[in-house]
Design a protein around this motif. Structure first.
Motif, PDB file in Angstrom:
ATOM      1  N   THR A   1      -2.758  -4.794  -6.174  1.00 55.04           N
ATOM      2  CA  THR A   1      -2.886  -5.806  -5.125  1.00 55.04           C
ATOM      3  C   THR A   1      -3.286  -7.173  -5.680  1.00 55.04           C
ATOM      4  OG1 THR A   1      -5.156  -5.062  -4.703  1.00 55.04           O
ATOM      5  CG2 THR A   1      -3.426  -4.143  -3.313  1.00 55.04           C
ATOM      6  N   SER A   2      -4.085  -7.189  -6.749  1.00 50.59           N
ATOM      7  CA  SER A   2      -4.493  -8.482  -7.295  1.00 50.59           C
ATOM      8  C   SER A   2      -3.294  -9.235  -7.864  1.00 50.59           C
ATOM      9  CB  SER A   2      -5.558  -8.289  -8.371  1.00 50.59           C
ATOM     10  OG  SER A   2      -5.069  -7.505  -9.445  1.00 50.59           O
ATOM     11  N   PHE A   3      -2.324  -8.483  -8.438  1.00 50.26           N
ATOM     12  CA  PHE A   3      -1.103  -9.132  -8.920  1.00 50.26           C
ATOM     13  C   PHE A   3      -0.309  -9.688  -7.745  1.00 50.26           C
ATOM     14  CE2 PHE A   3       3.457  -8.939  -9.777  1.00 50.26           C
ATOM     15  CZ  PHE A   3       3.556  -9.664 -10.949  1.00 50.26           C
ATOM     16  N   ALA A   4      -0.139  -8.880  -6.695  1.00 51.46           N
ATOM     17  CA  ALA A   4       0.683  -9.284  -5.557  1.00 51.46           C
ATOM     18  C   ALA A   4       0.087 -10.471  -4.808  1.00 51.46           C
ATOM     19  CB  ALA A   4       0.865  -8.104  -4.609  1.00 51.46           C
ATOM     20  N   THR A   5      -1.223 -10.428  -4.583  1.00 45.16           N
ATOM     21  CA  THR A   5      -1.833 -11.480  -3.768  1.00 45.16           C
ATOM     22  C   THR A   5      -1.818 -12.835  -4.461  1.00 45.16           C
ATOM     23  OG1 THR A   5      -4.007 -10.750  -4.578  1.00 45.16           O
ATOM     24  CG2 THR A   5      -3.288  -9.926  -2.433  1.00 45.16           C
ATOM     25  N   GLY A   6      -1.624 -12.862  -5.779  1.00 48.21           N
ATOM     26  CA  GLY A   6      -1.529 -14.128  -6.483  1.00 48.21           C
ATOM     27  C   GLY A   6      -0.324 -14.949  -6.082  1.00 48.21           C
ATOM     28  N   PHE A   7       0.673 -14.296  -5.426  1.00 48.95           N
ATOM     29  CA  PHE A   7       1.866 -15.005  -4.976  1.00 48.95           C
ATOM     30  C   PHE A   7       1.745 -15.426  -3.510  1.00 48.95           C
ATOM     31  CE2 PHE A   7       3.176 -12.736  -8.726  1.00 48.95           C
ATOM     32  CZ  PHE A   7       4.067 -13.598  -9.341  1.00 48.95           C
ATOM     33  N   ASN A   8       0.535 -15.320  -2.975  1.00 46.23           N
ATOM     34  CA  ASN A   8       0.225 -15.791  -1.619  1.00 46.23           C
ATOM     35  C   ASN A   8       1.118 -15.145  -0.554  1.00 46.23           C
ATOM     36  OD1 ASN A   8      -1.432 -17.344   0.013  1.00 46.23           O
ATOM     37  ND2 ASN A   8       0.006 -19.044   0.095  1.00 46.23           N
ATOM     38  N   PRO A   9       1.202 -13.802  -0.547  1.00 48.17           N
ATOM     39  CA  PRO A   9       2.029 -13.130   0.457  1.00 48.17           C
ATOM     40  C   PRO A   9       1.257 -12.924   1.760  1.00 48.17           C
ATOM     41  CG  PRO A   9       1.044 -11.495  -0.944  1.00 48.17           C
ATOM     42  CD  PRO A   9       0.534 -12.842  -1.435  1.00 48.17           C
ATOM     43  N   ARG A  10       1.926 -12.360   2.740  1.00 47.57           N
ATOM     44  CA  ARG A  10       1.231 -11.947   3.963  1.00 47.57           C
ATOM     45  C   ARG A  10       1.209 -10.421   4.030  1.00 47.57           C
ATOM     46  NH1 ARG A  10       5.381 -11.179   8.083  1.00 47.57           N
ATOM     47  NH2 ARG A  10       7.373 -12.026   7.323  1.00 47.57           N
ATOM     48  N   LEU A  11       0.099  -9.900   4.508  1.00 44.40           N
ATOM     49  CA  LEU A  11      -0.080  -8.454   4.597  1.00 44.40           C
ATOM     50  C   LEU A  11       0.598  -7.938   5.856  1.00 44.40           C
ATOM     51  CD1 LEU A  11      -1.575  -6.082   3.159  1.00 44.40           C
ATOM     52  CD2 LEU A  11      -3.475  -6.508   4.743  1.00 44.40           C
ATOM     53  N   VAL A  12       1.391  -6.877   5.701  1.00 41.98           N
ATOM     54  CA  VAL A  12       2.162  -6.327   6.822  1.00 41.98           C
ATOM     55  C   VAL A  12       1.886  -4.825   6.927  1.00 41.98           C
ATOM     56  CG1 VAL A  12       4.483  -5.920   7.733  1.00 41.98           C
ATOM     57  CG2 VAL A  12       3.966  -8.058   6.546  1.00 41.98           C
ATOM     58  N   PRO A  13       1.513  -4.323   8.106  1.00 40.79           N
ATOM     59  CA  PRO A  13       1.277  -2.888   8.255  1.00 40.79           C
ATOM     60  C   PRO A  13       2.565  -2.124   8.548  1.00 40.79           C
ATOM     61  CG  PRO A  13       0.741  -4.007  10.293  1.00 40.79           C
ATOM     62  CD  PRO A  13       1.173  -5.084   9.316  1.00 40.79           C
ATOM     63  N   TYR A  14       2.577  -0.857   8.187  1.00 40.32           N
ATOM     64  CA  TYR A  14       3.632   0.050   8.657  1.00 40.32           C
ATOM     65  C   TYR A  14       3.010   1.414   8.901  1.00 40.32           C
ATOM     66  CZ  TYR A  14       4.126   1.271   3.616  1.00 40.32           C
ATOM     67  OH  TYR A  14       3.910   1.643   2.303  1.00 40.32           O
TER      68      TYR A  14
ATOM     69  N   HIS B   1       3.205  -2.949  -3.201  1.00 41.96           N
ATOM     70  CA  HIS B   1       1.889  -3.093  -3.842  1.00 41.96           C
ATOM     71  C   HIS B   1       0.715  -3.158  -2.873  1.00 41.96           C
ATOM     72  CE1 HIS B   1       4.243  -3.510  -7.314  1.00 41.96           C
ATOM     73  NE2 HIS B   1       4.168  -4.795  -7.548  1.00 41.96           N
ATOM     74  N   GLY B   2       0.940  -2.965  -1.574  1.00 44.36           N
ATOM     75  CA  GLY B   2      -0.157  -3.128  -0.625  1.00 44.36           C
ATOM     76  C   GLY B   2      -1.128  -1.971  -0.565  1.00 44.36           C
ATOM     77  N   ASN B   3      -0.765  -0.818  -1.148  1.00 39.65           N
ATOM     78  CA  ASN B   3      -1.617   0.366  -1.033  1.00 39.65           C
ATOM     79  C   ASN B   3      -2.236   0.807  -2.349  1.00 39.65           C
ATOM     80  OD1 ASN B   3      -0.890   0.769   1.798  1.00 39.65           O
ATOM     81  ND2 ASN B   3       1.116   1.326   1.009  1.00 39.65           N
ATOM     82  N   THR B   4      -1.977   0.075  -3.426  1.00 43.21           N
ATOM     83  CA  THR B   4      -2.487   0.444  -4.743  1.00 43.21           C
ATOM     84  C   THR B   4      -3.440  -0.639  -5.232  1.00 43.21           C
ATOM     85  OG1 THR B   4      -0.336   1.477  -5.196  1.00 43.21           O
ATOM     86  CG2 THR B   4      -1.826   1.163  -7.067  1.00 43.21           C
ATOM     87  N   PRO B   5      -4.753  -0.345  -5.236  1.00 39.76           N
ATOM     88  CA  PRO B   5      -5.740  -1.389  -5.569  1.00 39.76           C
ATOM     89  C   PRO B   5      -5.475  -2.121  -6.873  1.00 39.76           C
ATOM     90  CG  PRO B   5      -6.849   0.542  -4.682  1.00 39.76           C
ATOM     91  CD  PRO B   5      -5.399   0.925  -4.847  1.00 39.76           C
ATOM     92  N   ARG B   6      -5.012  -1.404  -7.920  1.00 40.18           N
ATOM     93  CA  ARG B   6      -4.827  -2.070  -9.210  1.00 40.18           C
ATOM     94  C   ARG B   6      -3.642  -3.026  -9.193  1.00 40.18           C
ATOM     95  NH1 ARG B   6      -0.777   0.186 -12.261  1.00 40.18           N
ATOM     96  NH2 ARG B   6       0.088   2.164 -11.493  1.00 40.18           N
TER      97      ARG B   6
ATOM     98  N   ALA C   1      -0.282   2.164   6.733  1.00 38.12           N
ATOM     99  CA  ALA C   1      -0.184   1.748   5.334  1.00 38.12           C
ATOM    100  C   ALA C   1       0.144   0.256   5.330  1.00 38.12           C
ATOM    101  CB  ALA C   1       0.877   2.553   4.594  1.00 38.12           C
ATOM    102  N   TYR C   2       0.191  -0.344   4.127  1.00 40.90           N
ATOM    103  CA  TYR C   2       0.372  -1.791   4.064  1.00 40.90           C
ATOM    104  C   TYR C   2       1.339  -2.181   2.950  1.00 40.90           C
ATOM    105  CZ  TYR C   2      -3.703  -2.029   7.084  1.00 40.90           C
ATOM    106  OH  TYR C   2      -4.573  -1.867   8.127  1.00 40.90           O
ATOM    107  N   THR C   3       2.007  -3.293   3.194  1.00 38.27           N
ATOM    108  CA  THR C   3       2.844  -3.894   2.173  1.00 38.27           C
ATOM    109  C   THR C   3       2.653  -5.411   2.229  1.00 38.27           C
ATOM    110  OG1 THR C   3       5.086  -3.980   1.249  1.00 38.27           O
ATOM    111  CG2 THR C   3       4.901  -4.120   3.635  1.00 38.27           C
TER     112      THR C   3
END
Length: 336
Positions: free
Chosen positions: A301-314, A294-299, A150-152
């Motif tokens: 992810t667009s909000f989260a990625t606007g803050f320029n985060p890094r994707l992390v798996p778990y 927010h890494g696993n919910t498509p609706r 999964a992702y965060t």
């Protein structure tokens, strides 16, 4: 090194302080693994909390928290996570980076001892969602458990400023700042639940917790200085967004919250201003990073990625009984 050196068993209530000490020291430990947090969650979801500890010479060196519940016609399930709790699962003591071979052997033996105990409980389903800091799931795979990813999203607070955000997020925040919105602390669990109810209604769902549970969580967070609530209000005093943020000695977490639809802020500006304002607060606390989920919910992810985060798996590890595997196979066949 033999497995007999490591003994796994259920922890007694009076041993929970030992667990919480390990949580604070473990790389995989977080606020979500705190025993009081877990007990509140167990009560709220009508599950039985079980804390399995691994001991070496009477020293607690690892463990796994599980929520256990009987499922009609499906046996007894043991899972590690719950509502608004993305992960907890297995934890272990900090490894010595200078002794990789020894550390890996000790970690593997600890995990094997814990798995021996858990498997011997004859649960029909075991599902453990682990912290992003638990990267090595090889001991589980070697035992026949299945693994999934999964992702965060993490935001590095050292580099998080408004100029690092996407153009649209930056524009929305600057526009919202001109609207004389009020950003402030709040302890009003009722209003927070009201916002969540309206947000979840759009998905024809109910919020994960009621007001009583939110109050209990807030009391715990405030008593341990591990979380707080913030709201955004307009000039008329109407609450536009409400969020509860958590933190531990490693990072902060965007735990629970939402924003109401607004004709004035159709671009989500009030919600984005909320996030930005609290990121600035967390910087002052000296925390290095924020897990914004927010890494696993498509609706989302667009909000989260606007803050320029890094994707992390778990990683999720699971073990199903033959009976559950047959049920899943039958369900898959019927749904074809």
């Amino acid at each position: 090194m033999t497995r007999d050196k490591y003994q796994a068993r259920l922890l007694r209530n009076e041993e929970y302080p030992l667990w919480d000490t390990l949580v604070r020291k473990s790389p995989q430990g977080s606020i979500f693994s705190n025993s009081e947090y877990l007990q509140i969650l167990a009560d709220a979801t009508n599950n039985r909390l079980q804390m399995v500890g691994c001991f070496e010479d009477n020293t607690l060196i690892g463990g796994c928290s599980l929520f256990v519940r009987k499922k009609r016609l499906r046996g007894t399930h043991a899972v590690s996570n719950g509502p608004d709790t993305p992960f907890c699962g297995f934890i272990s003591q900090k490894a010595d980076p200078g002794r990789v071979r020894k550390s890996e052997m000790e970690y593997t033996e600890c995990i094997n001892a814990l798995c021996d105990y858990i498997e011997n409980q004859n649960y029909s389903l075991i599902s453990v969602t682990n912290s992003p800091e638990l990267m090595d799931i090889r001991p589980f795979l070697r035992r026949g458990w299945r693994g999934a990813v999964a992702y965060t999203y993490y935001i590095d607070l050292l580099y998080a400023d408004i100029d690092s955000f996407s153009t649209s997020v930056k524009k929305s925040i600057l526009a919202a700042q001109k609207k004389n919105l009020v950003y402030e602390a709040s302890k009003d669990a009722k209003s927070h639940c009201g916002i969540l109810t309206e947000v979840f209604q759009h998905s024809h769902a109910l919020p994960p917790f009621n007001e009583t549970v939110i109050k209990r969580f807030l009391n715990f967070f405030h008593s341990n200085n591990s979380g707080d609530m913030r709201i955004i209000k307009d000039s008329s005093g109407n609450i536009l967004a409400s969020y509860i943020w958590l933190w531990d000695n490693n990072r902060a977490y965007a735990w629970s919250g939402g924003a109401l639809p607004s004709t004035e802020f159709q671009d989500g500006g009030a919600n984005k201003l909320m996030f930005y304002s609290f990121l600035e607060e967390l910087k002052e606390k000296g925390l290095p990073e924020v897990n914004i989920m927010h890494g696993n919910t498509p609706r989302l992810t667009s909000f989260a990625t606007g803050f320029n985060p890094r994707l992390v798996p778990y990683y999720i590890v699971e073990r199903n009984s033959f009976y559950i595997r047959c049920l899943k196979g039958l369900q898959h066949y019927l749904n074809r």
